[in-house]
Scaffold this motif. Structure first.
Motif, PDB file in Angstrom:
ATOM      1  N   LYS A   3       2.248   1.736  -3.532  1.00 10.45           N
ATOM      2  CA  LYS A   3       1.277   2.156  -4.454  1.00 10.45           C
ATOM      3  C   LYS A   3       1.021   3.751  -3.997  1.00 10.45           C
ATOM      4  O   LYS A   3       1.064   4.531  -5.150  1.00 10.45           O
ATOM      5  N   ASN A   4       0.735   4.003  -2.919  1.00 12.41           N
ATOM      6  CA  ASN A   4       0.714   5.695  -2.655  1.00 12.41           C
ATOM      7  C   ASN A   4       1.754   6.204  -3.180  1.00 12.41           C
ATOM      8  O   ASN A   4       1.779   7.474  -3.480  1.00 12.41           O
ATOM      9  N   LEU A   5       3.166   5.934  -2.857  1.00  8.36           N
ATOM     10  CA  LEU A   5       4.284   6.686  -3.174  1.00  8.36           C
ATOM     11  C   LEU A   5       4.208   6.708  -4.785  1.00  8.36           C
ATOM     12  O   LEU A   5       4.613   7.943  -5.324  1.00  8.36           O
TER      13      LEU A   5
ATOM     14  N   THR B 174      -5.602  12.381  -4.955  1.00  6.67           N
ATOM     15  CA  THR B 174      -6.602  12.136  -4.109  1.00  6.67           C
ATOM     16  C   THR B 174      -6.644  10.611  -3.791  1.00  6.67           C
ATOM     17  O   THR B 174      -6.835  10.117  -2.585  1.00  6.67           O
ATOM     18  N   LEU B 175      -6.200   9.774  -4.982  1.00  4.73           N
ATOM     19  CA  LEU B 175      -6.363   8.280  -4.767  1.00  4.73           C
ATOM     20  C   LEU B 175      -5.181   7.979  -3.779  1.00  4.73           C
ATOM     21  O   LEU B 175      -5.133   7.069  -3.052  1.00  4.73           O
ATOM     22  N   SER B 176      -4.120   8.702  -3.694  1.00  3.99           N
ATOM     23  CA  SER B 176      -2.975   8.500  -2.890  1.00  3.99           C
ATOM     24  C   SER B 176      -3.304   8.576  -1.494  1.00  3.99           C
ATOM     25  O   SER B 176      -2.736   7.983  -0.568  1.00  3.99           O
ATOM     26  N   ARG B 177      -4.377   9.216  -0.980  1.00  7.13           N
ATOM     27  CA  ARG B 177      -4.642   9.572   0.399  1.00  7.13           C
ATOM     28  C   ARG B 177      -5.548   8.665   0.934  1.00  7.13           C
ATOM     29  O   ARG B 177      -5.798   8.878   2.098  1.00  7.13           O
ATOM     30  N   GLU B 178      -6.119   7.614  -0.002  1.00 12.90           N
ATOM     31  CA  GLU B 178      -7.104   6.573   0.502  1.00 12.90           C
ATOM     32  C   GLU B 178      -6.317   5.586   1.253  1.00 12.90           C
ATOM     33  O   GLU B 178      -5.242   5.289   1.031  1.00 12.90           O
TER      34      GLU B 178
ATOM     35  N   LEU C 222       1.765   6.708  -6.865  1.00 13.52           N
ATOM     36  CA  LEU C 222       0.623   7.629  -7.254  1.00 13.52           C
ATOM     37  C   LEU C 222       0.936   9.122  -7.039  1.00 13.52           C
ATOM     38  O   LEU C 222       0.745   9.949  -7.952  1.00 13.52           O
ATOM     39  N   ARG C 223       1.790   9.657  -5.911  1.00 14.31           N
ATOM     40  CA  ARG C 223       2.406  10.736  -5.723  1.00 14.31           C
ATOM     41  C   ARG C 223       3.198  11.091  -6.633  1.00 14.31           C
ATOM     42  O   ARG C 223       3.242  12.295  -6.854  1.00 14.31           O
TER      43      ARG C 223
ATOM     44  N   LYS D 129       0.858  -1.103  -0.074  1.00 11.15           N
ATOM     45  CA  LYS D 129       0.029   0.093   0.019  1.00 11.15           C
ATOM     46  C   LYS D 129       0.946   1.173   0.053  1.00 11.15           C
ATOM     47  O   LYS D 129       0.642   2.243  -0.612  1.00 11.15           O
ATOM     48  N   ARG D 130       1.920   1.274   0.652  1.00 10.18           N
ATOM     49  CA  ARG D 130       2.898   2.552   0.806  1.00 10.18           C
ATOM     50  C   ARG D 130       3.373   2.594  -0.525  1.00 10.18           C
ATOM     51  O   ARG D 130       3.745   3.687  -0.796  1.00 10.18           O
TER      52      ARG D 130
END
Length: 67
Positions: A7-9, A63-67, A11-12, A4-5
């Protein structure tokens, strides 16, 4: 680093790149410099469209990276 981290990285990073390119196109609209690819001049309306599309993608990915 868990999945998850990562993926978020990712996306950012993508959102930041889209945002930087959108700001570049926005600056082109305000400054008014010419952009040429090969022998073809790129019209200013294309930069306006790019600002809308890339800006939207940037906001969406953040926005997706904050979910």
């Amino acid at each position: 680093m868990d999945l998850k981290r990562k993926k978020n990285l990712g996306l950012r990073v993508a959102a930041t790149i889209f945002g930087i390119v959108a700001v570049g196109h926005l600056l082109r609209l305000f400054i008014g410099f010419d952009f040429v690819v090969g022998t073809l001049g790129v019209p200013e309306w294309a930069s306006g469209l790019a600002v809308i599309v890339l800006g939207t993608l940037s906001v969406w990915l953040f926005t997706l990276s904050r979910e």
